[in-house]
Write an enzyme that holds these catalytic residues in place. Structure first.
Site, short mmCIF file in Angstrom:
data_model
loop_
_atom_site.label_atom_id
_atom_site.label_comp_id
_atom_site.label_asym_id
_atom_site.label_seq_id
_atom_site.Cartn_x
_atom_site.Cartn_y
_atom_site.Cartn_z
N ASP A 185 -57.09 -48.72 1.68
CA ASP A 185 -57.08 -47.86 2.87
C ASP A 185 -55.76 -48.21 3.58
O ASP A 185 -54.83 -48.73 2.94
CB ASP A 185 -58.31 -48.12 3.76
N LYS A 245 -67.27 -50.06 4.43
CA LYS A 245 -65.85 -50.20 4.78
C LYS A 245 -65.60 -51.66 5.12
O LYS A 245 -66.51 -52.36 5.56
CB LYS A 245 -65.51 -49.33 6.00
P1 NDP Z 1 -51.07 -46.13 4.43
O1 NDP Z 1 -51.14 -47.49 4.94
O2 NDP Z 1 -50.54 -45.89 3.06
O3 NDP Z 1 -50.26 -45.18 5.42
C1 NDP Z 1 -50.63 -45.04 6.76
C2 NDP Z 1 -49.61 -44.15 7.44
O4 NDP Z 1 -50.08 -43.85 8.75
C3 NDP Z 1 -48.26 -44.82 7.62
O5 NDP Z 1 -47.27 -43.85 7.55
C4 NDP Z 1 -48.36 -45.41 9.01
O6 NDP Z 1 -47.11 -45.63 9.65
C5 NDP Z 1 -49.13 -44.30 9.70
N1 NDP Z 1 -49.82 -44.84 10.88
C6 NDP Z 1 -50.68 -45.87 10.92
N2 NDP Z 1 -51.10 -46.09 12.17
C7 NDP Z 1 -50.46 -45.17 12.93
C8 NDP Z 1 -50.47 -44.86 14.31
N3 NDP Z 1 -51.23 -45.57 15.16
N4 NDP Z 1 -49.71 -43.82 14.75
C9 NDP Z 1 -48.95 -43.11 13.88
N5 NDP Z 1 -48.90 -43.35 12.56
C10 NDP Z 1 -49.65 -44.35 12.09
O7 NDP Z 1 -52.57 -45.56 4.54
P2 NDP Z 1 -53.23 -44.34 3.79
O8 NDP Z 1 -52.24 -43.27 3.57
O9 NDP Z 1 -54.01 -44.88 2.65
O10 NDP Z 1 -54.31 -43.88 4.88
C11 NDP Z 1 -54.02 -42.89 5.86
C12 NDP Z 1 -55.32 -42.30 6.38
O11 NDP Z 1 -56.05 -41.72 5.29
C13 NDP Z 1 -56.28 -43.31 7.01
O12 NDP Z 1 -57.00 -42.65 8.04
C14 NDP Z 1 -57.24 -43.65 5.87
O13 NDP Z 1 -58.48 -44.11 6.35
C15 NDP Z 1 -57.37 -42.27 5.23
N6 NDP Z 1 -57.82 -42.24 3.86
C16 NDP Z 1 -57.20 -42.97 2.88
C17 NDP Z 1 -57.63 -42.89 1.57
C18 NDP Z 1 -56.93 -43.58 0.46
O14 NDP Z 1 -57.31 -43.36 -0.69
N7 NDP Z 1 -55.92 -44.40 0.71
C19 NDP Z 1 -58.79 -42.07 1.21
C20 NDP Z 1 -59.31 -41.27 2.29
C21 NDP Z 1 -58.84 -41.38 3.56
P3 NDP Z 1 -46.32 -47.03 9.45
O15 NDP Z 1 -45.74 -46.95 8.08
O16 NDP Z 1 -45.32 -47.03 10.55
O17 NDP Z 1 -47.35 -48.09 9.58
O1 2IT Z 2 -61.57 -43.55 3.26
C1 2IT Z 2 -61.67 -43.55 2.01
O2 2IT Z 2 -62.36 -42.71 1.41
C2 2IT Z 2 -60.95 -44.57 1.25
N1 2IT Z 2 -60.22 -45.36 1.85
C3 2IT Z 2 -61.12 -44.67 -0.24
C4 2IT Z 2 -62.33 -45.46 -0.59
C5 2IT Z 2 -62.52 -45.75 -2.06
O3 2IT Z 2 -63.48 -46.47 -2.36
O4 2IT Z 2 -61.74 -45.30 -2.90
#
Ligand code: NDP
Ligand code: 2IT
Length: 459
Positions: free
Chosen positions: A177, A137
């Site tokens: 992420d 990460k």
């Molecule tokens: P984004 O940046 O696209 O979206 C994050 C979302 O979470 C936004 O709506 C943001 O709000 C909200 N958020 C962030 N911090 C807070 C907080 N402290 N309290 C409330 N809401 C919050 O990220 P992703 O959708 O990519 O990631 C979301 C989660 O999924 C993370 O935990 C990430 O590690 C996990 N994840 C992501 C993957 C991916 O492929 N992208 C894969 C697997 C897991 P705001 O818009 O106001 O910032």
């Molecule tokens: O938490 C996760 O699995 C990710 N942010 C995606 C990682 C990746 O290599 O696609």
């Protein structure tokens, strides 16, 4: 570092305490990392006590010690000519089953504890996908909010000027992420290509026009819902008509909502760092189009979406008091605490599946695990669809081919079904009636990693 002590030489019930004391001593003040390791150790240590093959060679100690962490300065110039300095990291945890793989996060609150919890979890998640990818990460304490596209571009280019020395198609393959989406990956990839004079798949999440995979953007959210459908099968229920509370409104949340709507479920909440919007009537396709327009394209707030589609909005609130059948926390770590878990259970919620990484606190997980009427799936299983399609992007890059949306979707469905099956295999109770998904995911991930490490010898 203090000398480590082998806590696994007997089936002593104090093994967990012994192990955690050592970990905390070696990694002080890293609460998120302690939490993620404890969650795994609680399931893996009893398993190891019953399986002598895994008691030697300090396997869990080695898995909790990253191979290496690099940190570097990123200096860049904003649109007004001011210089800024940020810190960036790459935590390369374990490459026993394949090259390091995991996302990059841009968040002003990022620190080594968060990176290590994410990197550690990623090793188990990636092992569960069945693909040859190790765990890592990275990211930076950079806040993209309010920055222009050109500022984000300069930041990404400056970051890549250093990151380039540590990554590569067979070495470490970053992706997105929180705070890192298609825009950022595009800028990072452009700079990687310029610096190396090579067009190779050293990053995933690229645009489809330059080597990205169909469905990578959607994969995490869609994968969560595919996983939930397998959980529902176990209780003879169908997703159609069920009420789903989702937190977040970023990549994972919005695509989970999209798949829920497509399958006839009612999405009754979305949220962001400002608050939650809710309506018992459920999100329509047109409403969701507004979410993508305002949150994703315009980088606005969920309050603005609520205004635009005439939904109620609660400032500073999370979604967990909404009466729902399914809860999908898809925002960030520790966004759902013990009280939220109690409320969800009291309101009759039947499934919690984590789209985010470690969104439930340890107290919340304990409540879910204790509740006989609720099924709980940890992020490392439920949200593995994103990294899985990253793995498929890597395959397409390596064979210089493009796979259709239908093909990628079929593969994703198959991988989520296999992960669910691994959880059932390693998490079922003795008479096979109930499944502890957390135990199943932790033990299955551990086994794959441990066997690879044992076969390759100790160094
Ligand atoms: P984004 O940046 O696209 O979206 C994050 C979302 O979470 C936004 O709506 C943001 O709000 C909200 N958020 C962030 N911090 C807070 C907080 N402290 N309290 C409330 N809401 C919050 O990220 P992703 O959708 O990519 O990631 C979301 C989660 O999924 C993370 O935990 C990430 O590690 C996990 N994840 C992501 C993957 C991916 O492929 N992208 C894969 C697997 C897991 P705001 O818009 O106001 O910032
Ligand atoms: O938490 C996760 O699995 C990710 N942010 C995606 C990682 C990746 O290599 O696609």
């Amino acid at each position: 570092m203090n000398e480590s002590q082998n806590c696994f030489s007997s089936a002593d019930t104090n093994n967990l305490d012994c192990f955690m004391q050592g970990l905390i001593r070696r990694n002080p003040h890293q609460d998120e990392f302690h939490q993620a390791v404890h969650e795994v150790a609680e399931d893996v240590i009893p398993f190891v006590a019953d399986n002598q093959r895994y008691q030697s060679e300090m396997l869990l100690e080695r898995m909790t010690e990253p191979d290496q962490i690099v940190s570097f300065r990123v200096s860049w110039v904003d649109d007004d000519g001011n210089t800024h300095v940020n810190r960036a990291w790459r935590a390369q945890f374990n490459n026993a089953i394949g090259p390091y793989k995991g996302g990059l996060r841009f968040d002003p609150d990022l620190n080594e504890s968060i990176l290590k919890f994410l990197g550690f979890e990623q090793c188990f998640k990636n092992a569960l996908t069945g693909l040859p990818i190790g765990g890592a990460k990275g990211g930076a304490n950079f806040n993209p909010k309010g920055r222009s596209d050109k500022e984000v571009m300069r930041f990404c280019q400056a970051l890549m000027n250093s990151l380039v020395h540590y990554i590569g198609q067979n070495r470490d393959i970053p992706a997105g992420d929180i705070g890192v989406g298609a825009r950022e990956i595009g800028y990072l990839f452009g700079q990687y290509r310029r610096l190396t004079h090579e067009f190779v798949g050293a990053l995933t999440g690229k645009g489809v026009s330059f080597g990205g995979s169909e469905l990578r953007i959607e994969a995490t959210g869609f994968g969560v819902v595919y996983f939930v459908r397998h959980m529902l099968d176990r209780i003879d229920a169908d997703i159609e008509g069920l009420k789903v509370a989702i937190s977040g409104s970023g990549n994972v949340a919005n695509h989970a909502a999209q798949k829920c709507i497509e399958l006839g479920a009612k999405v009754i909440t979305l949220s962001d760092s400002g608050g939650t919007m809710h309506s018992s009537k459920g999100l329509s396709e047109d409403d969701l189009a507004q979410v993508f327009k305002i949150k994703t394209e315009q980088r606005g707030t969920i309050e603005e979406v609520a205004d635009a589609i005439d939904w109620a909005y609660s400032k500073g609130k999370n979604p967990w008091s909404a009466e729902c059948d399914i809860a999908l926390p898809c925002a960030t770590q520790n966004e759902l605490d013990g009280n939220d878990a109690k409320t969800l259970i009291k309101n009759g919620c039947r499934i919690v599946a984590e789209g985010a990484n470690m969104p439930s606190t340890a107290e919340a997980v304990a409540q879910f695990q204790d509740c006989k009427k609720l099924l709980y799936a940890p992020g490392k299983a439920a949200n593995a669809g994103g990294v899985a399609v990253s793995g498929l992007e890597r395959s397409q890059n390596a064979e210089h081919r493009y796979w259709s949306m239908e093909r990628v979707d079929k593969e994703l469905r198959g991988i989520m079904a296999d992960i669910h099956q691994r959880c059932v295999e390693h998490g079922s109770d003795s008479d096979g009636t109930s499944v502890n998904y957390r135990k199943g995911a932790n033990v299955a991930g551990f086994l794959k990693l441990a066997d690879a490490m044992l076969s390759q010898g100790t160094v």
